[in-house]
Design a protein around this motif. Structure first.
Motif, short mmCIF file in Angstrom:
data_model
loop_
_atom_site.label_atom_id
_atom_site.label_comp_id
_atom_site.label_asym_id
_atom_site.label_seq_id
_atom_site.Cartn_x
_atom_site.Cartn_y
_atom_site.Cartn_z
N LEU A 154 36.21 50.54 50.24
CA LEU A 154 37.29 51.13 49.82
C LEU A 154 38.55 50.32 49.24
CD1 LEU A 154 37.70 54.41 51.89
CD2 LEU A 154 36.75 54.04 49.44
N VAL A 155 38.61 49.08 50.02
CA VAL A 155 39.80 48.34 49.32
C VAL A 155 39.00 47.54 48.33
CG1 VAL A 155 40.87 46.13 49.90
CG2 VAL A 155 40.76 47.76 51.64
N ASN A 156 37.78 47.15 48.20
CA ASN A 156 37.30 46.74 47.08
C ASN A 156 37.47 47.47 45.86
OD1 ASN A 156 36.56 44.19 48.10
ND2 ASN A 156 34.18 44.74 48.49
N GLN A 157 37.15 48.84 45.85
CA GLN A 157 37.27 49.63 44.98
C GLN A 157 38.51 49.69 44.55
OE1 GLN A 157 34.23 51.01 43.97
NE2 GLN A 157 35.64 51.74 42.16
N ALA A 198 47.80 36.79 34.29
CA ALA A 198 46.75 36.32 35.13
C ALA A 198 47.26 36.19 36.55
CB ALA A 198 45.84 35.37 34.52
N ILE A 199 48.33 35.55 36.44
CA ILE A 199 48.85 35.17 37.79
C ILE A 199 49.34 36.35 38.52
CG2 ILE A 199 51.03 34.23 38.98
CD1 ILE A 199 50.66 31.99 36.73
N VAL A 200 49.95 37.26 37.96
CA VAL A 200 50.58 38.62 38.38
C VAL A 200 49.39 39.23 38.98
CG1 VAL A 200 51.69 40.64 38.35
CG2 VAL A 200 52.65 38.65 36.95
N TYR A 201 48.33 39.46 38.20
CA TYR A 201 46.99 40.31 38.62
C TYR A 201 46.54 39.42 39.87
CZ TYR A 201 46.47 43.43 34.99
OH TYR A 201 46.71 44.69 34.18
N LEU A 202 46.41 38.13 39.98
CA LEU A 202 45.60 37.32 40.99
C LEU A 202 46.79 37.73 42.33
CD1 LEU A 202 44.41 34.16 39.42
CD2 LEU A 202 43.21 36.04 40.44
N VAL A 203 47.96 37.62 42.11
CA VAL A 203 48.86 37.86 43.46
C VAL A 203 48.59 39.01 43.84
CG1 VAL A 203 51.08 37.94 44.24
CG2 VAL A 203 50.79 36.10 42.58
N ILE A 204 48.69 40.21 43.17
CA ILE A 204 48.48 41.65 43.63
C ILE A 204 47.03 41.37 44.25
CG2 ILE A 204 48.03 43.96 43.10
CD1 ILE A 204 49.83 43.46 40.59
N ILE A 205 46.02 41.00 43.75
CA ILE A 205 44.71 41.47 44.32
C ILE A 205 44.46 40.37 45.34
CG2 ILE A 205 42.24 40.98 43.67
CD1 ILE A 205 43.27 41.95 40.76
N LEU A 206 44.67 39.12 45.44
CA LEU A 206 44.74 38.29 46.54
C LEU A 206 45.25 38.81 47.75
CD1 LEU A 206 44.67 34.71 44.86
CD2 LEU A 206 42.68 36.30 45.62
N SER A 207 46.27 39.69 47.61
CA SER A 207 47.35 39.98 48.61
C SER A 207 46.45 41.07 49.31
CB SER A 207 48.51 40.51 48.44
OG SER A 207 49.29 39.94 47.39
N LEU A 208 45.88 42.08 48.47
CA LEU A 208 45.03 42.92 49.12
C LEU A 208 43.89 42.64 49.84
CD1 LEU A 208 44.94 45.81 46.16
CD2 LEU A 208 45.33 46.27 48.55
N THR A 209 43.17 41.58 49.29
CA THR A 209 42.12 40.87 50.08
C THR A 209 42.53 40.61 51.50
OG1 THR A 209 41.32 40.11 47.59
CG2 THR A 209 40.09 39.41 49.65
N LEU A 211 45.00 41.59 53.02
CA LEU A 211 45.17 42.68 53.80
C LEU A 211 44.07 43.37 54.37
CD1 LEU A 211 47.34 44.80 54.90
CD2 LEU A 211 46.78 46.16 52.68
N SER A 212 42.97 43.34 53.37
CA SER A 212 41.58 43.97 53.86
C SER A 212 41.17 43.11 55.02
CB SER A 212 40.78 44.03 52.62
OG SER A 212 39.43 44.10 53.13
N SER A 213 41.10 41.73 55.03
CA SER A 213 40.17 41.15 55.93
C SER A 213 41.08 41.36 57.17
CB SER A 213 39.98 39.69 55.39
OG SER A 213 41.26 38.99 54.73
N TYR A 214 42.46 41.45 57.20
CA TYR A 214 43.35 41.62 58.38
C TYR A 214 42.88 42.78 59.15
CZ TYR A 214 47.41 42.78 61.21
OH TYR A 214 48.33 43.14 62.06
N ILE A 215 42.81 43.91 58.24
CA ILE A 215 42.56 45.12 58.91
C ILE A 215 41.09 45.26 59.53
CG2 ILE A 215 41.87 47.69 58.41
CD1 ILE A 215 44.08 47.47 56.00
N GLU A 216 40.08 44.66 58.68
CA GLU A 216 39.09 44.20 59.15
C GLU A 216 38.81 43.67 60.64
OE1 GLU A 216 35.09 42.97 56.98
OE2 GLU A 216 36.71 43.19 55.79
#
Lengths: 224, 240, 271
Positions: A154-157, A198-209, A211-216
């Motif tokens: 779901l985080v990937n989605q 590109a930098i802004v998108y990457l910052v958002i997406i890498l933070s989410l990634t 977060l996801s591995s933290y939850i995992e």
């Protein structure tokens, strides 16, 4: 050349766009999850008509390119129903979120369905053997266990949705990509501004990634 | 208590149960034995509607569970079931496993349910594991929790589907001990098992099932010491 | 052959991205510079870019790029001994000037308005069309001019003069689209109260069976369309201007103009 000054100069505008990008993504994923849950249950139903509806939903909205869906809802549907008259300028955002939700919902349907199916059949049988109804079994036994397994996909989605919101620029929604295009149309600094975007998108997406591995890790989701 | 009338069950084209009839009286302990693939587990699962039957009728306490209009959930809470692989709810603690049915199905308050749950955990000797999660327990402990979970619904009959088959040998005894206690207290029980010692000691009646039919039935003494049918004799000679 | 060469080209681009973008600031060798150093005897090759959603200036017809601008640049190229390289590269309007800067194309035609800030990035030819932007509204609209736009929604094409003008206007909601037909659709769907864009395109829209809309007010700007030319080859814009003078003198310009326009307010030869 003055590279970084131009990047920094554009940042406040881009961050405002990023805020909308995140906001619209959250809204889209929220509705997509509701759609996904409903259609996943349809697909798992013993009623063949419901299964057909669930199947059809996934086929149609996974099959349509998202941009076509966005254009269809925004430009084509108002020719049949006066949606722009009813909703005014809100229709732009409504159409965008609806298109995203319908598209992501089709993928989430499959994620939820797979999550539910991954739970051992014995859990259902045990729940039923103590007299739980189908609904209670789903609500108290299956979904809580399936949810943990569904979090990583779901985080990937969600990440996918954030990337997909850039397509809303085509119907003039002032999200991150559109903000950038607006700046470029004035200063023509394509290299600098696209780099900043590109930098802004990457910052958002890498933070989410992250977060996801933290939850995992915290939930110790079993990998199978 | 349970009345099975001429049931037949197909899996696709394969006939797994062939015209089986059975009456089970209150407080009776019926043990079903037979080679694997004989249909004994399927037969047991039909008795609480986990499997549907193709033909015939099953009544539990006068309710026909094979009738399409019968609310199976209402019947099932009266019929406890213990599975070969325990099937404890993995995301719930031991105490939650034993209370969830009481709260959600019997609509008891949480306090009431926990009080009853602690009584039952005491009965199966696992009160100190109340806060543990299933994966932290041994197989034998899990199965005893599963028995407590089923008993929490105050069932009128308990079905056991090979309750010790998945256990390491040293844990079989603790589960059988709990089951013997139950039988002694007068619980109506139907047990599918390979534990012939248990069948001999606790069973009021032993059924020998083979290829979807009841080949022979009688007291443990009759079945184990004087089997009449050739197939029963063959099976017992291999297993004893 | 073409498939292979584009495959090789994509591989090169990918390689460039992966090895770091240090090359971005280096002046790239455009074919234009090579062409000029080779001398004037043989025809110089130019790479031409256009935005094809700007009828009647550029449009796609049966898979070919056609239109007033295309005929003009073709005529100029013939007079100026220039060779247009292969197919015309079509791209979004806002991508044209960046494409010239990166050397993807040397020359762009897209009804580009000559503006000082654009002139810092590229060279412009002499004006070849007098234009202006105007306001298109539904026939039953009460809007009579820019003054009536307060509290209304205006659809524009991203990055155009109308966009820049409306973005500075207080109390006007601006919707920016990639293509002008989307802005027109927005007007038809009542998602916008007006479209601000180049007047000739409005006229073309009305003439192609859209009787329910009208242009109101005066031209909002006096604009000149020019051909955008790379600064990397300083001589190229002069060659184009020479060619342009020749087609005006020999009447070719007027012939092309009459092929596309009924009225003559855009004609640069009008006295």
């Amino acid at each position: 050349m003055n590279f970084w000054p131009i990047v920094l100069d554009a940042m406040p505008q881009l961050l405002e766009g990023a805020r909308l990008t995140i906001l619209y993504s959250i809204a889209a994923v929220f509705f997509a999850t509701i759609l996904g849950l409903v259609f996943a249950l349809f697909k798992l139903s013993s009623v063949s008509i419901l299964r057909g509806i669930g199947q059809g939903y996934v086929h149609i909205f996974r099959g349509l390119p998202l941009l076509v869906l966005i254009f269809y809802i925004y430009f084509a549907l108002p020719s049949v129903f006066p949606l722009q008259v009813w909703f005014g300028n809100k229709y732009m955002i409504m159409a965008g979120i609806t298109a995203l939700a319908l598209n992501e919902g089709a993928y989430i349907t499959e994620i939820i369905r797979a999550g539910i199916l991954s739970i051992d059949r014995g859990q259902t049988e045990a729940a039923m053997s103590i007299g739980m109804t189908n609904f209670q079994t789903m609500r108290f036994i299956i979904l809580p266990q399936a949810l943990k397994r569904m979090v990583p996909p779901l985080v990937n989605q969600f990440i996918q949705t954030i990337k997909d919101t850039s397509l809303l620029s085509a119907i003039s929604v002032a999200e991150l990509t559109r903000r950038g295009q607006m700046i470029i149309s004035v200063n023509f600094a394509g290299l600098q501004i696209w780099t900043a975007i590109a930098i802004v998108y990457l910052v958002i997406i890498l933070s989410l990634t992250a977060l996801s591995s933290y939850i995992e890790r915290r939930w110790q989701v079993d990998q199978r | 208590m349970i009345s099975v009338k001429n049931i037949t069950k197909y899996f696709g084209r394969h006939e797994v149960l062939k015209d089986i009839s059975l009456e089970i009286a209150p407080q009776e302990v019926v043990v079903i034995i037979g080679p694997s693939g004989s249909g004994k587990s399927t037969f047991l699962r039909c008795m609480n509607g986990l499997e549907s039957v193709s033909k015939g009728e099953i009544f539990v306490n006068q309710a026909e569970i094979t009738h399409s209009k019968t609310n199976l959930s209402l019947v099932r809470k009266e019929v406890g079931m213990v599975f070969q692989r325990f099937n404890l709810f993995q995301h719930l603690s031991v105490i939650e496993n034993v209370t969830i049915g009481q709260v959600q199905v019997l609509k008891k308050s949480k306090q009431e349910a926990e009080k009853r749950a602690y009584e039952l955990l005491d009965k199966v000797g696992l009160q100190e594991k109340a806060k543990a999660y299933p994966e932290q327990l041994s197989g034998g402990q899990q199965q005893r929790v599963a028995i407590a979970r089923a008993l929490a619904m105050n069932p009128i009959v308990m079905l056991f589907d090979e309750p010790t088959s998945a256990l390491d040998p040293e844990m079989v005894g603790e589960v059988l001990a709990v089951m013997k206690d139950l039988a002694r207290e007068g619980m109506t029980m139907v047990v599918v098992t390979h534990e012939m010692g248990f069948a001999r000691e606790v069973g009021d009646r032993v059924l020998f099932l083979d290829e979807g039919r009841i080949v022979e039935q009688g007291t443990p003494e009759q079945i184990f010491n004087h089997p009449q049918e050739e197939r029963t004799q063959l099976f017992l000679s291999k297993i004893l | 052959m073409r498939k292979w060469s584009s495959l090789v080209a994509s591989t090169l681009v990918l390689g460039l991205l992966l090895t770091g973008c240090g090359a971005a600031n280096q002046p790239s060798k455009s074919s234009a510079t090579e062409g000029s150093s080779a001398g004037t005897a043989s025809a110089q090759t130019i790479k031409l870019g256009a935005d094809v959603t700007f009828p009647p200036f550029e449009q796609m017809q049966n898979g070919k790029v056609t239109g007033f601008d295309i005929d003009i640049i073709t005529a100029i190229a013939k007079e100026a001994n220039l060779q247009i390289d292969g197919d015309i590269k079509t791209m979004d309007f806002q991508g044209l000037i960046p494409a010239i800067q990166t050397g993807t194309i040397d020359v762009a035609v897209a009804g580009i308005t000559i503006k000082p800030e654009r002139a810092q990035q590229v060279n412009f030819s002499k004006p070849y069309y007098k234009s202006g932007i105007s306001l298109l509204v539904k026939k039953d609209s009460t809007i009579a001019g820019v003054a009536d736009l307060k509290g209304k929604t205006v659809a524009v094409k991203l990055g155009t003069t109308g966009d820049l003008m409306m973005s500075n206007e207080q109390g006007v909601t601006v919707k920016r689209f990639n293509n002008i037909d989307e802005a027109y659709r927005e007007l038809q769907n009542s998602g916008a109260d007006a479209v601000i864009f180049d007047n000739p395109v409005h006229q073309n829209y009305i003439n192609t069976g859209h009787e329910n809309v009208k242009v109101v007010g005066d031209l909002l700007t006096g604009e000149d369309y020019g051909i955008a030319v790379t600064k990397k080859d300083a001589q190229l814009v002069n060659k184009i201007n020479d060619g342009f003078d020749k087609i005006i003198q020999n009447g070719e310009y007027d012939k092309i103009y009459q092929k596309y326009f009924k009225d003559d307010y855009g004609k640069v030869t009008k006295k």
